[in-house]
Design a protein around this motif. Structure first.
Motif, PDB file in Angstrom:
ATOM      1  N   LEU A  82       0.806  -1.229   0.000  1.00 35.05           N
ATOM      2  CA  LEU A  82       0.000   0.000   0.000  1.00 35.05           C
ATOM      3  C   LEU A  82       0.837   1.276   0.000  1.00 35.05           C
ATOM      4  N   PHE A  83       2.014   1.257   0.658  1.00 36.80           N
ATOM      5  CA  PHE A  83       2.725   2.511   0.887  1.00 36.80           C
ATOM      6  C   PHE A  83       4.119   2.619   0.262  1.00 36.80           C
ATOM      7  N   ARG A  84       4.599   1.597  -0.348  1.00 36.62           N
ATOM      8  CA  ARG A  84       5.934   1.683  -0.967  1.00 36.62           C
ATOM      9  C   ARG A  84       5.790   1.920  -2.468  1.00 36.62           C
ATOM     10  N   GLY A 111      -1.062   0.282  -3.518  1.00 35.54           N
ATOM     11  CA  GLY A 111      -1.667  -0.960  -3.991  1.00 35.54           C
ATOM     12  C   GLY A 111      -0.757  -1.752  -4.915  1.00 35.54           C
ATOM     13  N   GLN A 112       0.296  -1.117  -5.405  1.00 38.87           N
ATOM     14  CA  GLN A 112       1.234  -1.752  -6.328  1.00 38.87           C
ATOM     15  C   GLN A 112       2.656  -1.779  -5.754  1.00 38.87           C
ATOM     16  N   GLY A 113       2.786  -1.427  -4.471  1.00 33.63           N
ATOM     17  CA  GLY A 113       4.110  -1.335  -3.853  1.00 33.63           C
ATOM     18  C   GLY A 113       4.842  -2.663  -3.805  1.00 33.63           C
ATOM     19  N   LEU A 114       6.156  -2.577  -3.814  1.00 34.89           N
ATOM     20  CA  LEU A 114       7.009  -3.759  -3.774  1.00 34.89           C
ATOM     21  C   LEU A 114       7.335  -4.113  -2.321  1.00 34.89           C
ATOM     22  N   VAL A 115       7.296  -5.404  -2.009  1.00 32.58           N
ATOM     23  CA  VAL A 115       7.596  -5.884  -0.666  1.00 32.58           C
ATOM     24  C   VAL A 115       9.112  -5.928  -0.482  1.00 32.58           C
TER      25      VAL A 115
END
Length: 176
Positions: free
Chosen positions: A100-102, A107-111
């Motif tokens: 959510l925040f990267r 919604g497309q942020g990378l872990v």
């Protein structure tokens, strides 16, 4: 459940921030004679990089899992189930926060993954929490341990689905 979830979520966030500051994807930090490496990786997929590029799917799945566990959680009456649910919620939430925040977008942020073992994909504390919590859930479920701590009776059921006698056994000192 909340204590386990919040403690692990905080640990996951802090260790990811440390990884972003201290580790590199091109020059892993080795420890324990190379058995354990710290390598910074950004993952758009799920476990083992499965489904790379489908970040939105994992965002929806993680949010759904968290909501479902929170809906079911009021039925929990044992520490065992509280810990198991807390682990799964913490892991799902830890990676959901990244999604959510990267970067690149909500919604497309990378872990952020950073722990690497030999012959194993890079992972993070949230991944560990999901795996351990899910293993506890599967173990208890295969043994018929209910959320209230009782064990499902092995007594045959009536045609309407009710048990046809016999008492349930209790787990962890919880009796009827």
């Amino acid at each position: 459940m909340a204590t386990v979830a919040l403690a692990l979520l905080a640990a996951d966030f802090l260790t990811k921030q440390m990884a972003l500051t201290d580790f590199s994807g091109s020059d892993p930090t080795e420890t324990l004679g190379g058995l354990l490496k710290f390598t910074l990786v950004f993952n758009s997929g799920g476990a083992f990089s499965f489904g790379e590029g489908n970040t939105w799917f994992f965002t929806v799945v993680k949010a759904t899992v968290i909501v479902l566990l929170l809906v079911v959680s009021p039925r929990i009456r044992t520490r065992f189930w509280a810990v198991a649910f807390g682990l799964v919620i913490a892991g799902a939430a830890g990676n959901l926060v990244d999604r959510l925040f990267r970067a690149p977008s909500p919604g497309q942020g990378l872990v952020v993954d950073w722990i690497q073992l030999p012959h194993w994909p890079v992972f993070n504390l949230a991944d560990c929490a999901v795996v351990c919590g899910s293993a506890l859930v599967m173990w208890a479920s295969t043994r018929g341990i209910r959320l209230d701590g009782t064990i499902a009776s092995e007594t045959p059921t009536e045609p309407d689905g009710t048990e046809s006698g016999g008492a349930e056994q209790a787990v962890a000192g919880r009796g009827r």
